[in-house]
Design an enzyme around this catalytic site. Structure first.
Site: not given
Ligand SMILES: Nc1nc2c(c(=O)[nH]1)N[C@H]1C(S)=C(S)[C@@H](COP(=O)(O)OP(=O)(O)OC[C@H]3O[C@@H](n4cnc5c(=O)[nH]c(N)nc54)[C@H](O)[C@@H]3O)O[C@H]1N2
Ligand SMILES: Nc1nc2c(c(=O)[nH]1)N[C@H]1C(S)=C(S)[C@@H](COP(=O)(O)OP(=O)(O)OC[C@H]3O[C@@H](n4cnc5c(=O)[nH]c(N)nc54)[C@H](O)[C@@H]3O)O[C@H]1N2
Ligand SMILES: [Mo]
Length: 822
Positions: A153, A155
């Site tokens: 999994y 991004w």
């Molecule tokens: N505590 C906590 N944990 C969370 C979240 C949270 O809100 N709180 N959010 C979750 C969410 S919503 C998400 S989507 C995940 C994200 O988790 P990931 O999608 O695993 O995070 P990224 O840092 O985007 O990792 C992408 C990796 O791909 C590599 N990469 C980029 N381009 C290429 C390429 O072209 N080829 C290869 N081989 N590798 C490449 C990058 O160097 C990087 O290491 O994290 C989750 N984890």
């Molecule tokens: N710059 C940037 N943008 C991103 C990403 C990134 O890594 N960097 N990741 C992308 C990805 S993969 C995803 S899935 C989305 C994630 O999108 P979301 O899951 O919506 O993003 P978060 O930043 O985790 O949280 C959004 C807001 O919710 C608030 N929040 C957290 N817990 C609670 C709660 O219990 N109650 C309330 N009311 N608010 C709460 C946080 O403080 C934050 O301001 O964002 C995307 N956009």
């Molecule tokens: Mo995500």
């Protein structure tokens, strides 16, 4: 024009030369050799390309990518963009193929406790690929497809064609099969529940257009939603249109409320009301609002009757008829900490105004995360404004510019498919399931053969021994790091293909260096929802060190596994890029949407922009359904929005009842427990998860005491003797990390903010409960499913304590390659 010597020998350079000749013959000036903007004379060149953080012009001097400037059509370039250059020449770059010493010397599975210690041996590409292909073959022969995990999994990078995850799946499918993963860490609880409520995963595609809201909405409510911070990036190339929308909202003085423990940039920009309930209690607060709507007869009975099913059952829950507890505002106050009068007032204001409820996704990344989106929609149903201009609900304004109006851009092709599965051995039921929910990977490793429930069915975990990870960083994204480190010992072989030494790469047995997007060609959309343009992501420089394109790596593995022809279909990477563009061209033709042919596009401006039709700017989601729910039913059993679901009732899950319900989580703020502070691990404005964390230039923008920032309210800081800029230690029973204190009124008392994606930097790698030196919040988070329905991550269910770190804080070492892997 000079072509650096290193490029002269590559086939790509030859093509450029040929094109140079023809372009010169045609008298072209700016467009030369597929590199528009390259000056003819020797010297610096500029190449347009794109990334998750925006489109940019790269400046190349003597074959080196020296700087960049944002694309002139980006209305609000992200400050992170510089990181795109900085990660290319970076001390954390993986330079050569590497194998963990014990694995190489003693074989698969040897001395797993040395995983993560950095004891690697450099090998040649040939040797590395022989080892990987050999392991795939051995796994298939000794066990079967159930032993290989290919659900990798993550991004990855922007680019339609260079999707390494599809390539991995294709390779594993063609060479015997593998265990797959489903859904995502982003919104798996939402995706789990929404099909029962509205008949689709809901938060995808075009949402009610921003313009519709600007013109019609009277009260804009952002509930756990960070619409600026989270729109820095996109899965494709962001167009950053949302900033223009916010400028307009601010200019008009649009009334907005942000319900969030953090006062976000967007909240400040609109000078909006900020309401900060206890995290993890939003469902109770929404139920309190619903109770007022019902008891004050402010709900829309006609909408509920025509467009929803089961409100009566939910009303019995609100009044307490079904369980003896009236869900009054006082009941809600006791849980969420917002005064009853404020909750009651919100209900009245929601009902009085044209109100748009805008949900983010953090509240569904919590235990019982299915309830928040379901309850948000139930509230919108009671208000009865769904399908009206500027009313109802939206769950995708904060990512990929979900409210940007759709343009006429035709969809690009996706490059290769995951291919046909040819299993080496028949997969019988006793081998377990072929697909696990992605966030249950550690459960799978710890319980081979163990049973679990998911979405109404029972499954069995397969006995996986091998994983190959590309384009993702599980030692960032997964919860409960220490449990994960222990579980990872189960793997006999763990392969990581990445361009940088992430924590996951450090935990690998075999490490394969990939290129970044600037070292290869690709194609992508700008503005994913809107699709305002299609852009060539042209190669900017040759691969750095021994990095190779994912495609070439997989092609060579396919060859070793005897499946090269079905893998490549005889196509080069450029052929796939052409096919992706041609798919869009074919869709555009019958609609008379003007597009140049591929060669003119690629060798010309490298960007095609598309018109946005006026109707798109006024798009209203669910308008047709509202107008005539009988003629335009939703794909639910009743054709209506299901506030009560019989399908869910049949599952008999006490952690996911048949109507939106408040349930106590395992831990939360405001309830007696061992740890007093909620940990908010929201998404980082200045990174994409862990991507760009490797960039010192970007880290400079947010680092505190050389570490990831930890936001803390002045009251919580004072009672612990913590000052702004201090190094702090955040801890609970699951783990501990250092961070740099930011003492700020922008966070609610009782809450810490440690943004996800900070690189895991263990003091003593491989040891349980070791200290993370940089600030990874996932050392603290629990690894539990949201419920049996979705089995999604509960990352946002976390309590901890913080203290000022005493003594000399250990040095952060994660941003350079492991000592022996240079
Ligand atoms: N505590 C906590 N944990 C969370 C979240 C949270 O809100 N709180 N959010 C979750 C969410 S919503 C998400 S989507 C995940 C994200 O988790 P990931 O999608 O695993 O995070 P990224 O840092 O985007 O990792 C992408 C990796 O791909 C590599 N990469 C980029 N381009 C290429 C390429 O072209 N080829 C290869 N081989 N590798 C490449 C990058 O160097 C990087 O290491 O994290 C989750 N984890
Ligand atoms: N710059 C940037 N943008 C991103 C990403 C990134 O890594 N960097 N990741 C992308 C990805 S993969 C995803 S899935 C989305 C994630 O999108 P979301 O899951 O919506 O993003 P978060 O930043 O985790 O949280 C959004 C807001 O919710 C608030 N929040 C957290 N817990 C609670 C709660 O219990 N109650 C309330 N009311 N608010 C709460 C946080 O403080 C934050 O301001 O964002 C995307 N956009
Ligand atoms: Mo995500």
């Amino acid at each position: 024009m000079t072509i650096p010597d290193t490029q002269a020998a590559s086939p790509c350079a030859l093509t450029r030369r040929r094109l140079l000749v023809s372009a010169a013959a045609l008298g072209a000036t700016a467009t030369i050799g597929g590199m528009p903007g390259r000056a003819r004379a020797a010297g610096p060149q500029e190449i347009l390309s794109g990334s998750h953080w925006g489109a940019f012009h790269a400046r190349v001097e003597d074959g080196r990518f020296v700087s960049l400037r944002p694309w002139e059509k980006d209305p609000r370039p992200s400050p992170t963009l510089a990181g795109v250059q900085d990660i290319v020449y970076n001390p954390a770059r993986i330079r050569y193929p590497m194998v963990r010493r014990a694995w190489l010397e003693q074989g698969p599975g040897a001395a797993p406790e040395t995983r993560g210690t950095g004891d690697f041996v450099r090998v040649s590409w040939d040797k590395a690929l022989d080892l990987v292909a050999g392991e795939i073959r051995r796994m298939q022969a000794e066990h079967g497809p159930w032993a290989l995990f290919g659900g990798s999994y993550g991004w990855r990078s922007s680019g339609r064609v260079g999707n390494p995850q599809t390539m991995l799946k294709r390779l594993l499918n063609l060479s015997g099969g593998y265990v797959e993963s489903s859904s995502n860490y982003s919104k798996a609880a939402l995706e789990g529940i929404m099909p029962y409520v509205v008949g689709s995963v809901e938060a995808e595609g075009q949402q009610t257009a921003y313009g519709t809201v600007t013109e019609n909405t009277e009260l804009l409510v952002f509930w756990a939603c960070s619409p600026l911070g989270n729109n820095h990036i996109s899965a494709a190339i962001p167009d950053h249109q949302v900033w223009g929308w916010f400028d307009e909202l601010a200019k008009r003085g649009k009334k907005a409320i942000f319900i969030d423990p953090v006062r976000t940039d967007a909240c400040k920009k609109l000078n909006a009301e900020w309401i900060a309930p206890r995290p993890h209690t939003d469902v109770a607060m929404m139920i309190g609002i619903a109770h007022t709507l019902l008891s004050e007869n402010l709900h829309d009975s006609k909408f509920l009757k025509d467009c929803t099913r089961g409100f009566d059952r939910f009303a019995d829950y609100l009044t307490g008829k079904s369980d003896g507890i009236a869900k009054s505002v006082e009941w809600a106050e006791a849980i969420c900490g917002i005064p009853a009068a404020v909750i009651r007032d919100l209900a009245r204001r929601f009902a009085k105004n044209r109100t748009m409820l805008v949900g983010g996704w953090a509240t569904q990344r919590q235990q019982h995360g299915e309830q928040a989106p379901w309850m948000l929609i139930t509230l919108a149903c009671m208000l009865g404004q769904i399908g009206l201009p500027g009313g109802g609900f939206v769950q995708r304004y904060h990512i990929d510019g979900g409210g940007a109006p759709m343009s006429l851009a035709p969809p690009l092709g996706n490059g290769m498919s995951a291919g046909k599965r040819v299993e080496t051995k028949p997969w019988t039921e006793d081998r377990g399931t072929k697909v696990i929910p992605c966030a249950r990977i550690v459960d799978m490793l710890l319980n081979p053969g163990g049973e679990y429930e998911h979405n109404g069915k029972r499954f069995k975990y397969p006995d996986v021994r091998f994983a190959y990870w590309v384009g993702g960083n599980p030692f960032h994204h997964h919860q409960d790091r220490n449990r994960q480190v222990a579980a990872w010992k189960k793997f006999e072989t763990f392969i990581v293909q990445d361009f940088q030494w992430t924590a996951s790469a450090r935990m690998a047995d075999i490490v394969l260096p990939a290129t970044t997007t600037v070292e290869r060609n690709d194609i992508e959309r700008v503005g994913p929802s809107a699709g305002v343009a299609i852009m060539a992501m042209r190669k900017i420089i040759d691969p750095v060190f021994e990095a190779r394109n994912d495609y070439d790596i997989f092609k060579d593995l396919a060859k070793r596994l005897g499946v090269e022809q079905p893998f490549t279909e005889g196509k080069s990477e450029m052929d796939w890029i052409r096919a992706s563009y041609d798919a869009a061209l074919a869709a555009a033709k019958p609609k008379n949407i003007p597009m140049p042919d591929f060669d003119s596009f690629w060798n010309g401006a490298g960007v095609v922009e598309f018109e946005v039709p006026a109707a798109s700017k006024k798009w209203i989601k669910y308008a047709a359904f509202r107008q005539d729910p009988l003629l335009n039913p939703l794909p639910t059993p009743s054709g209506k929005i299901e506030i009560f679901s019989t399908a869910i009732e049949r599952m008999k899950y006490e952690d996911c009842p048949p109507h939106p319900t408040w349930m106590e989580p395992v831990e939360r703020l405001g309830r007696p427990g061992k740890y007093p502070l909620h940990v908010n691990s929201s998404h980082p404005e200045l990174r994409l998860h862990s991507q760009l964390c490797g960039s010192a230039a970007v880290r400079k923008l947010y680092e505190v005491a050389g570490r990831s920032p930890c936001w803390i309210n002045p009251a919580d800081a004072a009672s612990r003797g913590i000052k702004d800029g201090d190094t702090v230690r955040v801890f609970n029973d699951r783990g501990q990390c250092l961070a740099g204190a930011v003492v700020t009124e922008d966070i609610r008392p009782g809450v810490l903010r440690l943004q996800e994606g900070a690189w895991y930097d263990p003091l003593d790698p491989g040891k349980p409960d070791t200290l993370c030196k940089f600030g990874d919040p996932n050392v603290l988070t629990p690894d539990i499913g949201t419920s049996r329905l979705s089995q999604a991550t509960s990352a946002c269910t976390t309590m901890a304590e913080v203290e000022k770190f005493q003594g000399m804080p250990p040095e952060v070492t994660v941003f350079t390659a492991p000592a022996r892997a240079g």
